[in-house]
Design an enzyme around this catalytic site. Structure first.
Site, PDB file in Angstrom:
ATOM      1  N   HIS A  99     -18.834  18.867 -18.319  1.00  0.00           N
ATOM      2  CA  HIS A  99     -20.158  18.241 -18.332  1.00  0.00           C
ATOM      3  C   HIS A  99     -21.116  19.071 -17.512  1.00  0.00           C
ATOM      4  O   HIS A  99     -20.752  19.649 -16.494  1.00  0.00           O
ATOM      5  CB  HIS A  99     -20.106  16.809 -17.793  1.00  0.00           C
ATOM      6  N   HIS A 101     -24.605  19.049 -15.376  1.00  0.00           N
ATOM      7  CA  HIS A 101     -25.507  18.161 -14.630  1.00  0.00           C
ATOM      8  C   HIS A 101     -26.947  18.656 -14.771  1.00  0.00           C
ATOM      9  O   HIS A 101     -27.219  19.844 -14.545  1.00  0.00           O
ATOM     10  CB  HIS A 101     -25.168  18.175 -13.140  1.00  0.00           C
TER      11      HIS A 101
HETATM   12  P1  AMP Z   1     -18.100  16.244 -11.342  1.00  0.00           P
HETATM   13  O1  AMP Z   1     -17.827  16.209  -9.870  1.00  0.00           O
HETATM   14  O2  AMP Z   1     -18.921  17.437 -11.742  1.00  0.00           O
HETATM   15  O3  AMP Z   1     -16.846  16.083 -12.155  1.00  0.00           O
HETATM   16  O4  AMP Z   1     -19.057  15.031 -11.619  1.00  0.00           O
HETATM   17  C1  AMP Z   1     -18.659  13.842 -12.227  1.00  0.00           C
HETATM   18  C2  AMP Z   1     -19.894  12.994 -12.344  1.00  0.00           C
HETATM   19  O5  AMP Z   1     -19.608  11.956 -13.265  1.00  0.00           O
HETATM   20  C3  AMP Z   1     -20.327  12.339 -11.026  1.00  0.00           C
HETATM   21  O6  AMP Z   1     -21.661  12.725 -10.755  1.00  0.00           O
HETATM   22  C4  AMP Z   1     -20.177  10.854 -11.327  1.00  0.00           C
HETATM   23  O7  AMP Z   1     -21.188  10.089 -10.714  1.00  0.00           O
HETATM   24  C5  AMP Z   1     -20.276  10.803 -12.828  1.00  0.00           C
HETATM   25  N1  AMP Z   1     -19.607   9.681 -13.468  1.00  0.00           N
HETATM   26  C6  AMP Z   1     -18.310   9.287 -13.293  1.00  0.00           C
HETATM   27  N2  AMP Z   1     -18.034   8.220 -14.070  1.00  0.00           N
HETATM   28  C7  AMP Z   1     -19.173   7.964 -14.783  1.00  0.00           C
HETATM   29  C8  AMP Z   1     -19.531   6.990 -15.759  1.00  0.00           C
HETATM   30  N3  AMP Z   1     -18.659   6.054 -16.185  1.00  0.00           N
HETATM   31  N4  AMP Z   1     -20.790   7.008 -16.264  1.00  0.00           N
HETATM   32  C9  AMP Z   1     -21.672   7.942 -15.846  1.00  0.00           C
HETATM   33  N5  AMP Z   1     -21.397   8.866 -14.924  1.00  0.00           N
HETATM   34  C10 AMP Z   1     -20.171   8.890 -14.392  1.00  0.00           C
END
Ligand code: AMP
Ligand code: ZN
Length: 140
Positions: A99, A101
């Site tokens: 993903h 950001h």
């Molecule tokens: P990363 O550390 O790059 O893997 O970031 C994961 C991101 O996913 C974090 O910013 C979380 O807040 C976000 N996240 C986790 N679960 C969900 C969810 N169900 N809906 C939206 N965002 C999420």
């Protein structure tokens, strides 16, 4: 992958504030935002890291993120955006579904550039830099 939170969002099995979707990509608000408007762009198919995505999927993810920057900035009256990807566990990736950001930034928000992360910067000679550039350019 039924145990993957972003696959479950893509399949409609978990709620999300989806702001864009097509047959390859979806984008939704981060549930724990770093700033208002923080949006995640994910491939619909499960790929753990960006290097595993087929070209068309990866292109769609990055193109969508690019289009979203100005739209998200307008939506929250931001001055800029930071684009970032924790691409692999060693890079801090917590959700193992790739993903990107898109994080709105504001004049004076005090966060600093991505370079403000505490990197233990390597001290590389010209020869080492040449060798690294060659290894990458040979394979890209
Ligand atoms: P990363 O550390 O790059 O893997 O970031 C994961 C991101 O996913 C974090 O910013 C979380 O807040 C976000 N996240 C986790 N679960 C969900 C969810 N169900 N809906 C939206 N965002 C999420
Ligand atoms: Zn997944």
């Amino acid at each position: 992958m039924t145990d993957c939170v972003f696959c479950r969002i893509a399949d409609g099995d978990l709620p999300s504030r989806t702001v864009y979707e097509d047959d390859r990509v979806l984008a939704f608000l981060d549930a724990n935002p770093l700033a208002e408007g923080h949006t995640l762009v994910v491939p619909r198919e499960h790929h753990e890291v960006v290097g595993e995505m087929p070209d068309e999927t990866r292109d769609a993810v990055f193109a969508t993120a690019g289009r979203l920057t100005s739209v998200v900035e307008s939506a929250v009256d931001a001055d800029a955006t930071s684009l970032g990807m924790n691409n692999g566990r060693a890079a801090g990736q917590e959700v193992p579904h790739a993903h990107l950001h898109v994080v709105p930034r504001f004049d004076g928000d005090g966060v600093g550039p991505l370079h403000a992360l505490e990197w233990p910067r390597p001290d590389l000679s010209d020869d080492e830099l040449d060798a690294i550039a060659e290894r990458i350019s040979d394979d890209v």
